[in-house]
Design a protein around this motif. Sequence first.
Motif, PDB file in Angstrom:
ATOM      1  N   LEU A 100       0.822  -1.210   0.000  1.00 16.54           N
ATOM      2  CA  LEU A 100       0.000   0.000   0.000  1.00 16.54           C
ATOM      3  C   LEU A 100       0.856   1.259   0.000  1.00 16.54           C
ATOM      4  CD1 LEU A 100      -2.833  -0.998   2.508  1.00 16.54           C
ATOM      5  CD2 LEU A 100      -3.068  -0.623   0.055  1.00 16.54           C
ATOM      6  N   SER A 101       2.030   1.184   0.625  1.00 12.55           N
ATOM      7  CA  SER A 101       2.948   2.324   0.652  1.00 12.55           C
ATOM      8  C   SER A 101       3.908   2.336  -0.528  1.00 12.55           C
ATOM      9  CB  SER A 101       3.755   2.326   1.964  1.00 12.55           C
ATOM     10  OG  SER A 101       2.922   2.595   3.065  1.00 12.55           O
ATOM     11  N   ARG A 102       3.834   1.292  -1.358  1.00 11.70           N
ATOM     12  CA  ARG A 102       4.689   1.175  -2.555  1.00 11.70           C
ATOM     13  C   ARG A 102       6.157   1.356  -2.195  1.00 11.70           C
ATOM     14  NH1 ARG A 102       0.532   5.101  -5.332  1.00 11.70           N
ATOM     15  NH2 ARG A 102      -1.101   3.630  -5.880  1.00 11.70           N
ATOM     16  N   MET A 103       6.563   0.692  -1.132  1.00 16.93           N
ATOM     17  CA  MET A 103       7.953   0.766  -0.699  1.00 16.93           C
ATOM     18  C   MET A 103       8.443  -0.624  -0.325  1.00 16.93           C
ATOM     19  SD  MET A 103       7.404   2.634   3.021  1.00 16.93           S
ATOM     20  CE  MET A 103       9.104   2.504   3.590  1.00 16.93           C
ATOM     21  N   SER A 104       9.746  -0.785  -0.312  1.00 15.90           N
ATOM     22  CA  SER A 104      10.349  -2.085  -0.048  1.00 15.90           C
ATOM     23  C   SER A 104      10.618  -2.269   1.441  1.00 15.90           C
ATOM     24  CB  SER A 104      11.663  -2.218  -0.822  1.00 15.90           C
ATOM     25  OG  SER A 104      12.641  -1.341  -0.282  1.00 15.90           O
TER      26      SER A 104
END
Length: 444
Positions: A100-104
Motif C-alpha cells: 500500500l505504501s509502494r515501498m520495499s
Amino acid sequence: MSIDGFSGWSHHYDTIAGKIEVPYQNADGHTTTLSAGQALNQLTGAPQNATRDHLMPAYEEAWGAQESIVGDTLNHLAGFRLQNYQLHHVDDFLKRPLELSRMSRRTLSTMWNVVEANKDMFIPYMDRKAALLGKDHYDWQDQTAPIMVDGYHSQSLSYDDAADFIVTNFNKFSPKMAALAQRAFDHAWIEVEDRPGKQPGGYMVELPERQESRILMTYTGTPDDAATIAHELGHAFHYDMVKDLPEMRRDYAMNVAETASTFAELIVADANVNAATSVGEQINLLDAKMTNPVAMFMNIRARYLFETNFYKERQQGLVTPARLNELMLAAQKWAFSNHLGTYHPHFWASKLHFYIDDIPFYNFPYTFGYLFSLGIYAKAQADGGDFEERYIALLRDTANMSTEALAKKHLDVDLTQPGFWQNGANLVRKDINRFIELSDPFVK
C-alpha cells in the motif's frame, strides 16, 4: 464479508470510544466528566503540570475499565485481517502495508535503523523540557505540553492573522501553494468553529465533482492550530496538483500523502520560530516544533514495535488485555530509551489508529512522510528559484511509481541507504541543540 466483520469491528471501536468518560477536576475544585476527545485535548495542551498529572491516571484508568471489550475488538479485527492474508497464501503481515505504501522492506528497515541509531539524541531534550516544566521527569503526558519561560504566556492568534501568516510564508516557497491557501480562506473551505461535540485534530476531504477540498477542525487561537491548518492545506494543495490526472494517478499512498502536508507544516513552524519577538516565545515555539520529531522518532516508533509484536503473537491465538499492556509498555520503554517517568500501557486501547480497517499498520508512513518532507524542505531552502516547478512535478508523480523510484527521480537519493534518512535526523539534532542553548539561562 468485511462489512459486518472487518469494518464492523472497526466501527465497534468507534462506539466504545464514544462512551468513554473521564472524571476531571477543574481549577475551582469542581469535578466534571470529559469525553475521551476532551480529555485528550487537556492532556496534550494544558499548560499546568497539575492538570496533566491529575488527568493522566484518570485517562489510563478509564480505558483500562474497558480493556476487555476493547481487547476483543482489537483481537478480532487483527484476526480477520490475518485470516484474510492466510486465505490468500500470505504469511507476512507486513506485505500488504508495504504494498500500500509502494515501498520495499529494505527501505523500511533502513529508515527504522536510522531512527533507532539517533533516538538517544532526544534524552537531553526530554531532560531539559522536564526541568523547564519544573518536573523531575519527562512524562508521557508532557510530549506536547507548552513551555512558558522568561515571562512568556501564550497569546491567542486570530483566525485572520493566522491565515495571513500562512499565505505569506507559503508564498516564499511556492506562489501556487499560497494562492490555493488564499482561495481556501476566501471561499470558506475551512470549518473551524469551536463548539462541543467536535473531534480533536484536523481532516481534509476531497470534493472531486467540484475539484475542491474542505478542511474540518477546531480553531482556538494557538500556534498549534495554525500549524494544523497549514498541514491540512498541504493535503489540499497535493490534491489540487493532481486533480486533473486520471483516477489511478490520483491514488497516492499514505506515506507520500503526508509529504505535502508535513512540508507545509514545516514552513509555518520555522516561520513561527523565526518571527518570535522574545527568547521565551522562541523557546515555546521551538518546543512546539519539536513535538513532531518526538512523535515520529519515538511515539510512532512505539506504535510500530507494539503492533509488530502483537501481530506475531496474534498469529498463535488471542492476546489477553494484560499481555497487550505488557507489549505496549515494553514498546514505549524501548522507543523512549526507558526515559519516561510515566507511561501509557493502555495506549493500545486509546489510540484510534490501531483500529482502522482499510490501512494496516497505520504508523510507519507518518515517520516516512516526516523524514521525506525534511529532505524536500532542505532542498527547497537550498535550491531557490526553480523549486516550485520540481516540487509540483514530484507531487504529480506520487501515485505513478514506487516510493524508491519517486525519490530517485525527483530528489536523486537512494532510500535503501541510510544517508538520506540521516540527513533528516541531523536537521532534528540542530533543533535540539538550539533548544538546549536558548533555554540554558532558565534552568537551575
